[in-house]
Design a protein around this motif. Structure first.
Motif, PDB file in Angstrom:
ATOM      1  N   ILE A  12       3.326  -0.738   7.937  1.00  0.00           N
ATOM      2  CA  ILE A  12       3.847  -0.032   6.768  1.00  0.00           C
ATOM      3  C   ILE A  12       2.706   0.155   5.780  1.00  0.00           C
ATOM      4  O   ILE A  12       1.992  -0.805   5.456  1.00  0.00           O
ATOM      5  N   VAL A  13       2.533   1.381   5.309  1.00  0.00           N
ATOM      6  CA  VAL A  13       1.457   1.693   4.370  1.00  0.00           C
ATOM      7  C   VAL A  13       2.068   2.234   3.081  1.00  0.00           C
ATOM      8  O   VAL A  13       2.696   3.293   3.077  1.00  0.00           O
ATOM      9  N   PHE A  14       1.886   1.492   2.005  1.00  0.00           N
ATOM     10  CA  PHE A  14       2.341   1.917   0.681  1.00  0.00           C
ATOM     11  C   PHE A  14       1.196   2.596  -0.067  1.00  0.00           C
ATOM     12  O   PHE A  14       0.075   2.077  -0.083  1.00  0.00           O
ATOM     13  N   GLY A  15       1.470   3.756  -0.682  1.00  0.00           N
ATOM     14  CA  GLY A  15       0.528   4.265  -1.669  1.00  0.00           C
ATOM     15  C   GLY A  15      -0.139   5.593  -1.390  1.00  0.00           C
ATOM     16  O   GLY A  15      -0.999   6.020  -2.168  1.00  0.00           O
ATOM     17  N   LEU A  16       0.231   6.285  -0.314  1.00  0.00           N
ATOM     18  CA  LEU A  16      -0.409   7.568  -0.042  1.00  0.00           C
ATOM     19  C   LEU A  16      -0.041   8.583  -1.127  1.00  0.00           C
ATOM     20  O   LEU A  16       1.124   8.739  -1.482  1.00  0.00           O
ATOM     21  N   GLU A  36       1.649   2.574  15.283  1.00  0.00           N
ATOM     22  CA  GLU A  36       2.729   3.396  14.751  1.00  0.00           C
ATOM     23  C   GLU A  36       2.824   3.146  13.246  1.00  0.00           C
ATOM     24  O   GLU A  36       2.732   2.001  12.798  1.00  0.00           O
ATOM     25  N   LEU A  37       3.021   4.233  12.502  1.00  0.00           N
ATOM     26  CA  LEU A  37       2.978   4.125  11.039  1.00  0.00           C
ATOM     27  C   LEU A  37       4.312   4.408  10.388  1.00  0.00           C
ATOM     28  O   LEU A  37       5.076   5.271  10.839  1.00  0.00           O
ATOM     29  N   ILE A  38       4.548   3.678   9.312  1.00  0.00           N
ATOM     30  CA  ILE A  38       5.641   3.964   8.391  1.00  0.00           C
ATOM     31  C   ILE A  38       4.995   4.075   7.016  1.00  0.00           C
ATOM     32  O   ILE A  38       4.347   3.132   6.556  1.00  0.00           O
ATOM     33  N   HIS A  39       5.134   5.235   6.376  1.00  0.00           N
ATOM     34  CA  HIS A  39       4.544   5.429   5.052  1.00  0.00           C
ATOM     35  C   HIS A  39       5.616   5.302   3.974  1.00  0.00           C
ATOM     36  O   HIS A  39       6.746   5.775   4.145  1.00  0.00           O
ATOM     37  N   VAL A  40       5.234   4.675   2.872  1.00  0.00           N
ATOM     38  CA  VAL A  40       6.100   4.606   1.698  1.00  0.00           C
ATOM     39  C   VAL A  40       5.325   5.203   0.527  1.00  0.00           C
ATOM     40  O   VAL A  40       4.252   4.715   0.170  1.00  0.00           O
ATOM     41  N   VAL A  41       5.872   6.283  -0.043  1.00  0.00           N
ATOM     42  CA  VAL A  41       5.183   7.005  -1.103  1.00  0.00           C
ATOM     43  C   VAL A  41       6.031   7.001  -2.377  1.00  0.00           C
ATOM     44  O   VAL A  41       7.219   6.652  -2.351  1.00  0.00           O
ATOM     45  N   ARG A  42       5.421   7.423  -3.461  1.00  0.00           N
ATOM     46  CA  ARG A  42       6.074   7.269  -4.761  1.00  0.00           C
ATOM     47  C   ARG A  42       7.197   8.269  -5.021  1.00  0.00           C
ATOM     48  O   ARG A  42       8.188   7.947  -5.681  1.00  0.00           O
ATOM     49  N   LYS A  48       6.387  15.106   0.899  1.00  0.00           N
ATOM     50  CA  LYS A  48       6.054  16.359   1.564  1.00  0.00           C
ATOM     51  C   LYS A  48       4.594  16.355   2.009  1.00  0.00           C
ATOM     52  O   LYS A  48       4.269  16.813   3.110  1.00  0.00           O
ATOM     53  N   THR A  49       3.721  15.832   1.160  1.00  0.00           N
ATOM     54  CA  THR A  49       2.304  15.736   1.509  1.00  0.00           C
ATOM     55  C   THR A  49       2.116  14.820   2.709  1.00  0.00           C
ATOM     56  O   THR A  49       1.392  15.138   3.657  1.00  0.00           O
ATOM     57  N   ALA A  50       2.782  13.671   2.665  1.00  0.00           N
ATOM     58  CA  ALA A  50       2.660  12.692   3.747  1.00  0.00           C
ATOM     59  C   ALA A  50       3.180  13.256   5.068  1.00  0.00           C
ATOM     60  O   ALA A  50       2.607  13.007   6.135  1.00  0.00           O
ATOM     61  N   GLN A  51       4.257  14.030   5.001  1.00  0.00           N
ATOM     62  CA  GLN A  51       4.826  14.610   6.221  1.00  0.00           C
ATOM     63  C   GLN A  51       3.868  15.603   6.871  1.00  0.00           C
ATOM     64  O   GLN A  51       3.817  15.714   8.101  1.00  0.00           O
ATOM     65  N   LYS A  52       3.089  16.310   6.064  1.00  0.00           N
ATOM     66  CA  LYS A  52       2.103  17.248   6.603  1.00  0.00           C
ATOM     67  C   LYS A  52       0.937  16.490   7.245  1.00  0.00           C
ATOM     68  O   LYS A  52       0.420  16.899   8.287  1.00  0.00           O
ATOM     69  N   LEU A  53       0.545  15.394   6.617  1.00  0.00           N
ATOM     70  CA  LEU A  53      -0.585  14.619   7.129  1.00  0.00           C
ATOM     71  C   LEU A  53      -0.197  13.755   8.325  1.00  0.00           C
ATOM     72  O   LEU A  53      -1.011  13.532   9.230  1.00  0.00           O
ATOM     73  N   PHE A  54       1.053  13.268   8.325  1.00  0.00           N
ATOM     74  CA  PHE A  54       1.519  12.353   9.367  1.00  0.00           C
ATOM     75  C   PHE A  54       2.877  12.826   9.895  1.00  0.00           C
ATOM     76  O   PHE A  54       3.908  12.192   9.648  1.00  0.00           O
ATOM     77  N   ASP A  56       4.345  12.734  12.645  1.00  0.00           N
ATOM     78  CA  ASP A  56       5.067  11.900  13.614  1.00  0.00           C
ATOM     79  C   ASP A  56       5.454  10.531  13.048  1.00  0.00           C
ATOM     80  O   ASP A  56       5.957   9.675  13.789  1.00  0.00           O
ATOM     81  N   SER A  57       5.211  10.330  11.769  1.00  0.00           N
ATOM     82  CA  SER A  57       5.500   9.030  11.156  1.00  0.00           C
ATOM     83  C   SER A  57       6.738   9.099  10.269  1.00  0.00           C
ATOM     84  O   SER A  57       7.070  10.161   9.724  1.00  0.00           O
ATOM     85  N   ARG A  58       7.421   7.982  10.146  1.00  0.00           N
ATOM     86  CA  ARG A  58       8.540   7.899   9.206  1.00  0.00           C
ATOM     87  C   ARG A  58       7.976   7.824   7.788  1.00  0.00           C
ATOM     88  O   ARG A  58       7.025   7.085   7.528  1.00  0.00           O
ATOM     89  N   ILE A  59       8.603   8.543   6.877  1.00  0.00           N
ATOM     90  CA  ILE A  59       8.154   8.567   5.484  1.00  0.00           C
ATOM     91  C   ILE A  59       9.331   8.203   4.583  1.00  0.00           C
ATOM     92  O   ILE A  59      10.425   8.776   4.699  1.00  0.00           O
TER      93      ILE A  59
END
Length: 270
Positions: A12-16, A36-42, A48-54, A56-59
């Motif tokens: 899990i990556v917080f802060g993108l 495998e990545l799970i992103h948590v954003v503010r 939307k930015t994270a979905q473009k960059l990743f 295949d990852s859960r956001i």
């Protein structure tokens, strides 16, 4: 098997915030190693930015200033991974910092209390809260990694009160590791990066000049890259770093030993 042995493990990556974020580069580095990545954003915008960059990852979204949001996103993630890999992730990245200089830059002794406490809450306490609320989602030999600065003992005027805030974050490592040692072998470490070319850094008054100075002060005369900081984070997240705990790993390409560089001295005194 690759050296880091993180293939198919979840993180899990917080802060993108955008493609230049430390969190984004760490994510790309982990993906390249098969993780495998799970992103948590503010916010939804950053989602939307994270979905473009990743793609295949859960956001997920979470404004960590409200602790209830941390609990909520914990539950959302838990419901999705519960049936996978025993419902555990191998590691969590905390790459979150915020400073509101509401009245502009001031001398440190004029720091506004509300600004300082908000910075502590978002930049430091969020790490403690995430560790607490996600403790049952991380493997018993997992790893927490936060992103800090290369030194909190240099009074950079344009960084203001964030130096002491990052010092508090650094100090929390050993207390968290000690608390968690009662029920796990989970490790807590920090990547203490030198000056990086990120969008967040660009918002610091006078940062460009500081960045250019750092490039001259680094032994190799070449600026630190975000990738170099991300590489260290990936190593600390892996079980290859199992003997490292409660440490702040400085990644500054040797800058801290070179403040008396002869070229810098010559230009300063001429």
């Amino acid at each position: 098997m690759n050296f880091l042995n993180i293939d198919k493990k979840k993180f899990i990556v917080f802060g993108l915030a955008n493609k230049k974020s430390v969190a984004a580069v760490i994510g790309k580095t982990l993906l390249a190693e098969g993780a495998e990545l799970i992103h948590v954003v503010r916010s939804e915008e950053r989602k939307k930015t994270a979905q473009k960059l990743f793609p295949d990852s859960r956001i997920y979204t979470c404004d960590v200033e409200n602790e209830e949001n941390i609990v909520r996103v914990r539950d959302e993630i838990a419901s999705c991974i519960d049936a996978e890999n025993g419902g555990r992730v191998a590691g969590i990245v905390h790459s979150i910092a915020f400073a509101n200089y509401s009245e502009g830059m001031k001398p440190f002794h004029e720091t506004i209390k509300a600004d300082f406490l908000q910075a502590i809450d978002i930049s430091c306490f969020s790490f403690i809260a995430i560790a607490n609320h996600f403790k049952d989602l991380i493997a018993r030999d997992g790893s927490f990694v936060t992103i800090t600065i290369s030194t909190t003992r240099m009074a950079a005027e344009n960084y203001g009160y964030m130096g002491p805030v990052k010092a508090a974050l650094n100090s929390s490592l050993c207390f968290l590791a000690k608390s968690f040692s009662d029920f796990s072998n989970i490790r807590f470490n920090a990547v203490a990066a030198g000056l990086l070319k990120t969008s967040a850094s660009a918002g610091i008054p006078g940062y460009v000049d500081s960045y250019l100075f750092a490039e001259k002060a680094i032994l190799r005369k070449k600026a630190l890259t975000t990738q170099e900081a991300a590489n260290t984070a990936a190593f600390l997240l892996s079980d290859r770093s199992s003997g490292i705990n409660c440490q702040t790993i400085v990644v500054d390409a040797g800058m801290e030993v070179n403040y008396f560089d002869k070229d810098i001295i010559t230009k300063a005194v001429s």
